[in-house]
Design an enzyme around this catalytic site. Structure first.
Site, PDB file in Angstrom:
ATOM      1  N   HIS A 161       1.403   5.926   9.334  1.00 40.36           N
ATOM      2  CA  HIS A 161       1.615   4.878  10.110  1.00 40.36           C
ATOM      3  C   HIS A 161       2.520   5.391  11.248  1.00 40.36           C
ATOM      4  O   HIS A 161       3.513   4.470  11.863  1.00 40.36           O
ATOM      5  CB  HIS A 161       1.946   3.674   9.468  1.00 40.36           C
ATOM      6  CG  HIS A 161       1.082   2.777   8.711  1.00 40.36           C
ATOM      7  ND1 HIS A 161      -0.106   2.198   8.975  1.00 40.36           N
ATOM      8  CD2 HIS A 161       0.729   3.199   7.329  1.00 40.36           C
ATOM      9  CE1 HIS A 161      -0.509   2.068   7.838  1.00 40.36           C
ATOM     10  NE2 HIS A 161      -0.222   2.429   6.826  1.00 40.36           N
TER      11      HIS A 161
HETATM   12  C1  HEM Z   1       1.133   4.731  -2.878  1.00 42.38           C
HETATM   13  C2  HEM Z   1       1.055   3.710  -1.960  1.00 42.38           C
HETATM   14  C3  HEM Z   1       1.900   4.061  -0.489  1.00 42.38           C
HETATM   15  C4  HEM Z   1       2.269   4.972   0.007  1.00 42.38           C
HETATM   16  C5  HEM Z   1       2.509   6.349  -0.418  1.00 42.38           C
HETATM   17  C6  HEM Z   1       2.720   4.633   1.398  1.00 42.38           C
HETATM   18  C7  HEM Z   1       3.571   5.352   2.259  1.00 42.38           C
HETATM   19  C8  HEM Z   1       3.914   5.193   3.461  1.00 42.38           C
HETATM   20  C9  HEM Z   1       4.715   5.842   4.405  1.00 42.38           C
HETATM   21  C10 HEM Z   1       5.570   6.998   3.723  1.00 42.38           C
HETATM   22  C11 HEM Z   1       5.138   4.883   5.548  1.00 42.38           C
HETATM   23  C12 HEM Z   1       6.078   5.271   6.343  1.00 42.38           C
HETATM   24  C13 HEM Z   1       7.396   4.446   6.147  1.00 42.38           C
HETATM   25  C14 HEM Z   1       8.502   4.781   7.188  1.00 42.38           C
HETATM   26  O1  HEM Z   1       8.881   6.167   7.497  1.00 42.38           O
HETATM   27  O2  HEM Z   1       8.949   4.047   7.932  1.00 42.38           O
HETATM   28  C15 HEM Z   1       4.414   3.945   5.416  1.00 42.38           C
HETATM   29  C16 HEM Z   1       4.316   2.926   6.331  1.00 42.38           C
HETATM   30  C17 HEM Z   1       3.510   1.736   6.210  1.00 42.38           C
HETATM   31  N1  HEM Z   1       2.689   1.263   5.150  1.00 42.38           N
HETATM   32 FE1  HEM Z   1       2.603   2.333   3.248  1.00 42.38          FE
HETATM   33  N2  HEM Z   1       2.281   3.280   1.438  1.00 42.38           N
HETATM   34  C18 HEM Z   1       1.729   2.798   0.561  1.00 42.38           C
HETATM   35  C19 HEM Z   1       1.222   1.704   0.267  1.00 42.38           C
HETATM   36  C20 HEM Z   1       1.030   0.756   1.337  1.00 42.38           C
HETATM   37  C21 HEM Z   1       0.428  -0.728   1.132  1.00 42.38           C
HETATM   38  C22 HEM Z   1      -0.097  -1.114  -0.218  1.00 42.38           C
HETATM   39  C23 HEM Z   1       0.592  -1.336   2.351  1.00 42.38           C
HETATM   40  C24 HEM Z   1      -0.051  -2.713   2.711  1.00 42.38           C
HETATM   41  C25 HEM Z   1      -0.557  -3.291   1.827  1.00 42.38           C
HETATM   42  C26 HEM Z   1       1.037  -0.268   3.270  1.00 42.38           C
HETATM   43  C27 HEM Z   1       1.260  -0.729   4.366  1.00 42.38           C
HETATM   44  C28 HEM Z   1       2.257   0.176   5.601  1.00 42.38           C
HETATM   45  C29 HEM Z   1       2.402  -0.261   6.853  1.00 42.38           C
HETATM   46  C30 HEM Z   1       2.175  -1.521   7.475  1.00 42.38           C
HETATM   47  C31 HEM Z   1       3.288   0.845   7.401  1.00 42.38           C
HETATM   48  C32 HEM Z   1       4.029   0.804   8.621  1.00 42.38           C
HETATM   49  C33 HEM Z   1       5.371   0.058   8.610  1.00 42.38           C
HETATM   50  C34 HEM Z   1       5.997   0.092  10.044  1.00 42.38           C
HETATM   51  O3  HEM Z   1       5.300  -0.377  10.973  1.00 42.38           O
HETATM   52  O4  HEM Z   1       7.086   0.248  10.080  1.00 42.38           O
HETATM   53  N3  HEM Z   1       1.440   0.696   2.697  1.00 42.38           N
HETATM   54  N4  HEM Z   1       3.665   3.754   4.218  1.00 42.38           N
END
Ligand code: HEM
Length: 285
Positions: free
Chosen positions: A50
């Site tokens: 993201h």
């Molecule tokens: C194994 C499951 C998941 C992994 C490995 C993963 C991994 C990640 C990582 C590494 C980031 C960047 C975080 C950062 O550096 O601030 C991220 C951001 C994000 N993830 Fe996931 N995620 C997972 C599941 C999910 C799920 C289930 C959702 C929502 C239903 C989700 C929604 C988001 C969103 C919206 C962002 C952006 C947050 C922002 O705008 O600061 N993720 N995710």
């Protein structure tokens, strides 16, 4: 079609397995981020996933009906200031917003509560997540990495999808919207709401736009690099009709009320609240 999308994603980012294998003694979170860095490339200063997003500010106002569900201050009916970040999937900072690889789009909401507290909500446009554990998510990425176009059939990804039918099902439920505002977002986790009488209700979050607009693959391919709500504020441009000239980013919102297993039927329960807002930065990562 969704399998193709996944494969294209893997190919487009020039995957290589070098350095991915043999890291199983690391914490799973580190393993996943390492694989993401291999898949998407390393982009210092950006999130591993993201990476590309925009920020909006606004308010959430709980609906009167929400009071019957939850005693949380969030639903007391007064406007709660929110900071919202809409984002594209992948760790690629310049991925076009309308690219199929940018699905699922994400929305992260910080509610600034009276008294200085905060509540965060991080959800995306997956109706349910493809896998249930971090290990499976790592293995999904590894399977993609091991499935270039010239890989022998069935590829590692084919095999993974066959043994994890939730993977094609989850990706098959995605579509490309024409803006961040005209998309629906789901929380895949269940929470318990408790009202003033102590009654408990399991919920999953749904953010529902006033106008859901999902594009065909050919129309999605014609989208500009930035959705209308992500372009420079003030520039003349066509906007979806539920987005204000200031660049409002988030329209209607509601919480799905009901048994946590009933999402598939999309029962349109009463919304628990509504968002109003405007974009606060032209492009933020
Ligand atoms: C194994 C499951 C998941 C992994 C490995 C993963 C991994 C990640 C990582 C590494 C980031 C960047 C975080 C950062 O550096 O601030 C991220 C951001 C994000 N993830 Fe996931 N995620 C997972 C599941 C999910 C799920 C289930 C959702 C929502 C239903 C989700 C929604 C988001 C969103 C919206 C962002 C952006 C947050 C922002 O705008 O600061 N993720 N995710």
């Amino acid at each position: 079609m969704r399998k193709d999308t996944l494969l294209i994603t893997a190919i487009a980012f020039g995957l290589t397995l070098a350095g991915i294998a043999g890291a199983e003694d690391q914490p799973i979170s580190e393993q996943i981020v390492d694989v993401m860095n291999k898949v998407f490339g390393v982009h210092p200063g950006f999130r591993a996933n993201h990476a590309k997003g925009i920020v909006a500010e606004g308010h959430f106002t709980g609906a009167p009906e929400a009071l019957g569900l939850s005693r949380a201050v969030l639903f007391n009916g007064s406007p709660i200031p929110v900071t919202v970040r809409f984002s594209n999937s992948t760790g690629v900072p310049n991925i076009p917003d309308g690219s199929p690889k940018a699905n699922p789009h994400g929305i992260a909401i910080k509610y600034h509560l009276p008294g200085g507290g905060e509540t965060d909500m991080v959800i995306n446009s997956f109706k349910f997540f493809p896998v249930a554990t971090g290990e499976d998510f790592r293995d999904l990425l590894l399977a993609l990495a091991a499935s270039p176009p010239d890989a022998a059939k069935p590829t590692k990804f084919d095999q993974f999808a066959t043994s994890h039918p939730s993977v094609p099902a989850a990706f098959g439920g995605l579509a490309t919207p024409d803006s961040f505002a005209n998309e629906e977002y789901y929380g895949v986790n269940a929470f318990l709401f408790i009202n003033k009488a102590g009654a408990r209700q399991a919920v999953r979050y749904q953010l529902v736009p006033e106008h859901l607009v999902h594009l065909s693959a050919s129309d999605a391919a014609k989208q500009p690099a930035e959705f209308p709500d992500g372009r420079t504020a003030g520039a003349p441009q066509a906007r979806p009709n539920n987005v204000s000239p200031e660049g409002a980013a988030c329209s209607g919102g509601r919480f799905h009320q009901g048994p946590v297993s009933s999402l598939a039927g999309r029962p349109q329960s009463r919304g628990a609240g509504r968002f109003d807002g405007r974009q606060s930065s032209a492009r933020q990562c």
